[in-house]
Design a protein around this motif. Structure first.
Motif, PDB file in Angstrom:
ATOM      1  N   ILE A 173      -8.085  35.639  -0.834  1.00 58.18           N
ATOM      2  CA  ILE A 173      -9.362  35.659  -1.542  1.00 58.18           C
ATOM      3  C   ILE A 173      -9.546  34.318  -2.266  1.00 58.18           C
ATOM      4  O   ILE A 173      -8.598  33.740  -2.778  1.00 58.18           O
ATOM      5  N   ARG A 174     -10.794  33.829  -2.265  1.00 62.95           N
ATOM      6  CA  ARG A 174     -11.105  32.538  -2.886  1.00 62.95           C
ATOM      7  C   ARG A 174     -12.416  32.644  -3.669  1.00 62.95           C
ATOM      8  O   ARG A 174     -13.277  33.462  -3.348  1.00 62.95           O
TER       9      ARG A 174
ATOM     10  N   ALA B  43     -27.323  32.720  -5.654  1.00 61.38           N
ATOM     11  CA  ALA B  43     -27.472  33.665  -6.763  1.00 61.38           C
ATOM     12  C   ALA B  43     -26.325  33.601  -7.762  1.00 61.38           C
ATOM     13  O   ALA B  43     -26.445  34.108  -8.880  1.00 61.38           O
ATOM     14  N   GLY B  44     -25.205  33.000  -7.373  1.00 59.73           N
ATOM     15  CA  GLY B  44     -24.089  32.926  -8.310  1.00 59.73           C
ATOM     16  C   GLY B  44     -22.780  32.590  -7.629  1.00 59.73           C
ATOM     17  O   GLY B  44     -22.732  32.221  -6.448  1.00 59.73           O
ATOM     18  N   ILE B  45     -21.699  32.735  -8.400  1.00 60.05           N
ATOM     19  CA  ILE B  45     -20.343  32.454  -7.929  1.00 60.05           C
ATOM     20  C   ILE B  45     -19.687  33.778  -7.524  1.00 60.05           C
ATOM     21  O   ILE B  45     -19.826  34.786  -8.229  1.00 60.05           O
ATOM     22  N   ALA B  46     -18.973  33.771  -6.399  1.00 55.54           N
ATOM     23  CA  ALA B  46     -18.369  34.998  -5.879  1.00 55.54           C
ATOM     24  C   ALA B  46     -16.892  34.788  -5.580  1.00 55.54           C
ATOM     25  O   ALA B  46     -16.420  33.656  -5.458  1.00 55.54           O
ATOM     26  N   CYS B  47     -16.188  35.899  -5.452  1.00 58.43           N
ATOM     27  CA  CYS B  47     -14.789  35.875  -5.030  1.00 58.43           C
ATOM     28  C   CYS B  47     -14.685  36.753  -3.787  1.00 58.43           C
ATOM     29  O   CYS B  47     -14.840  37.976  -3.870  1.00 58.43           O
TER      30      CYS B  47
ATOM     31  N   MET C  16     -14.412  36.593   5.581  1.00 58.69           N
ATOM     32  CA  MET C  16     -15.860  36.560   5.417  1.00 58.69           C
ATOM     33  C   MET C  16     -16.397  35.144   5.263  1.00 58.69           C
ATOM     34  O   MET C  16     -17.516  34.852   5.675  1.00 58.69           O
ATOM     35  N   THR C  17     -15.612  34.266   4.638  1.00 60.70           N
ATOM     36  CA  THR C  17     -16.159  32.963   4.234  1.00 60.70           C
ATOM     37  C   THR C  17     -15.594  31.784   5.005  1.00 60.70           C
ATOM     38  O   THR C  17     -15.972  30.640   4.741  1.00 60.70           O
ATOM     39  N   TYR C  18     -14.686  32.014   5.948  1.00 57.50           N
ATOM     40  CA  TYR C  18     -14.035  30.896   6.657  1.00 57.50           C
ATOM     41  C   TYR C  18     -15.075  29.968   7.292  1.00 57.50           C
ATOM     42  O   TYR C  18     -15.053  28.750   7.096  1.00 57.50           O
TER      43      TYR C  18
ATOM     44  N   LEU D 108     -14.085  26.852  -5.198  1.00 56.84           N
ATOM     45  CA  LEU D 108     -13.890  26.389  -6.564  1.00 56.84           C
ATOM     46  C   LEU D 108     -12.454  26.657  -7.007  1.00 56.84           C
ATOM     47  O   LEU D 108     -11.779  27.525  -6.467  1.00 56.84           O
ATOM     48  N   PHE D 109     -12.000  25.918  -8.011  1.00 58.63           N
ATOM     49  CA  PHE D 109     -10.648  26.080  -8.553  1.00 58.63           C
ATOM     50  C   PHE D 109      -9.592  25.997  -7.450  1.00 58.63           C
ATOM     51  O   PHE D 109      -8.618  26.759  -7.441  1.00 58.63           O
ATOM     52  N   LYS D 110      -9.816  25.105  -6.524  1.00 58.62           N
ATOM     53  CA  LYS D 110      -8.944  25.008  -5.350  1.00 58.62           C
ATOM     54  C   LYS D 110      -7.493  24.751  -5.722  1.00 58.62           C
ATOM     55  O   LYS D 110      -6.575  25.287  -5.092  1.00 58.62           O
ATOM     56  N   GLU D 111      -7.253  23.941  -6.742  1.00 59.22           N
ATOM     57  CA  GLU D 111      -5.888  23.585  -7.119  1.00 59.22           C
ATOM     58  C   GLU D 111      -5.235  24.617  -8.030  1.00 59.22           C
ATOM     59  O   GLU D 111      -4.022  24.764  -8.042  1.00 59.22           O
ATOM     60  N   SER D 112      -6.031  25.330  -8.797  1.00 60.88           N
ATOM     61  CA  SER D 112      -5.461  26.242  -9.795  1.00 60.88           C
ATOM     62  C   SER D 112      -5.511  27.715  -9.393  1.00 60.88           C
ATOM     63  O   SER D 112      -4.937  28.568 -10.078  1.00 60.88           O
ATOM     64  N   SER D 113      -6.182  28.032  -8.302  1.00 59.47           N
ATOM     65  CA  SER D 113      -6.277  29.438  -7.882  1.00 59.47           C
ATOM     66  C   SER D 113      -4.924  29.979  -7.423  1.00 59.47           C
ATOM     67  O   SER D 113      -4.139  29.270  -6.781  1.00 59.47           O
ATOM     68  N   LEU D 114      -4.672  31.231  -7.761  1.00 60.90           N
ATOM     69  CA  LEU D 114      -3.469  31.907  -7.279  1.00 60.90           C
ATOM     70  C   LEU D 114      -3.642  32.265  -5.802  1.00 60.90           C
ATOM     71  O   LEU D 114      -4.759  32.515  -5.353  1.00 60.90           O
TER      72      LEU D 114
END
Length: 301
Positions: A164-165, A234-238, A243-245, A256-262
């Protein structure tokens, strides 16, 4: 032999669905016909197999012993029939597949024609459902589910993981800016799931070293709806990679938060209900979808 295969199947269907009405739906007969079949079987065997009350149906001790043997008999018969198909080296028959709408659109629809080209004798019926379903009651052969599975008597085949991203469209970021910290997210429009609760957790460490829990004023219970909202600015999603590839590859969505995301991944399983060995059409589809999704490489076709 006193019992017939139809009577055995009726007994198994009643026990597996928990009711005469449920068995009637599985067997495509009336509830009265199922009741007559069970009664006829009990008369033949001169014993009570099912204990019935107005609220509950349970198997007697004699019924449990008989049911165990009956399942083995039906398994052997089914296996013998499967062997005839296997000898032809070609899966055939109706294959009913159920999964959530996003996985139908991004996981199955893009490659289903290739499966049909390989196995033209398999008739496919696709249905969508966002939550767990009763495979027996809903006449489903395979259900593909994303996320942790609940305890179940169903058999499951692990397909792979989908990360998930956190994503947003370039238009949204141009208008509202790109958040660089969790604190800044509170000033943004967050798109969220109304259910299940676990999908409200985003792959970021928030206060007190806990997983960040998104609060959204625009929610949906369908990932595809949230994806389209994100694409529309409409906004930011996770959302999950499957789905998003393609959106991230084309630039329609930006991570977003590519470096800090778990690195949090959702397991994908194909679950099915069978009394015996997996049928050829079920196993052929599961093997096919595993090869074509390439989930371990985060490539979704």
């Amino acid at each position: 032999m006193k019992s017939t295969l139809d009577e055995m199947k009726a007994l198994v269907a009643v026990v597996d669905t928990g009711s005469v009405r449920g068995a009637s739906e599985v067997l495509s007969v009336t509830p009265a016909a199922v009741s007559r079949t069970i009664s006829r079987l009990e008369v033949k065997l001169e014993t009570t197999l099912l204990s019935r009350t107005t609220r509950k149906l349970s198997v007697t001790s004699e019924g449990s012993i008989y049911l165990k043997k009956v399942r083995k008999i039906l398994e052997e018969v089914e296996l013998a029939e499967e062997q005839l198909i296997i000898r032809k080296d070609r899966p055939s028959g109706l294959l009913r597949i159920n999964t959530a709408t996003p996985f139908i659109l991004h996981g199955i629809a893009p490659c289903i024609s290739r499966y049909q080209a390989l196995y033209p004798d398999v008739e496919i019926e696709l249905t969508t459902n966002e939550e767990n379903i009763d495979l027996v009651g809903k006449h489903t052969d395979i259900a593909i589910r994303i996320g942790q599975l609940k305890d179940s008597t169903l058999r499951a085949v692990f397909i792979g993981n989908s990360r998930i991203r956190i994503v947003a469209s370039p238009d949204y970021l141009k208008e509202f800016g790109t958040p660089s910290s969790i604190e800044e997210l509170s000033n943004h429009r967050l798109l969220g799931f109304s259910k299940p609760e676990i999908l409200k957790n985003w792959p970021l460490i928030g206060e007190n070293d806990k997983i960040f829990r998104a609060t959204s004023n625009l929610r949906a219970d369908n990932g595809e709806v949230i994806r389209h909202l994100a694409l529309g600015g409409a906004g930011i999603a996770c959302l999950s990679d499957f789905m998003t590839y393609q959106d991230r590859k084309s630039g329609s969505l930006v991570e977003l938060f590519k470096e800090s995301s778990l690195k949090i991944e959702q397991p994908i399983h194909a679950i099915y209900y069978r009394n015996s060995a997996t049928s050829l059409r079920i196993s052929s589809f599961i093997d096919f979808i595993k090869r074509n999704l390439n989930v371990d490489k985060n490539e979704f076709m």
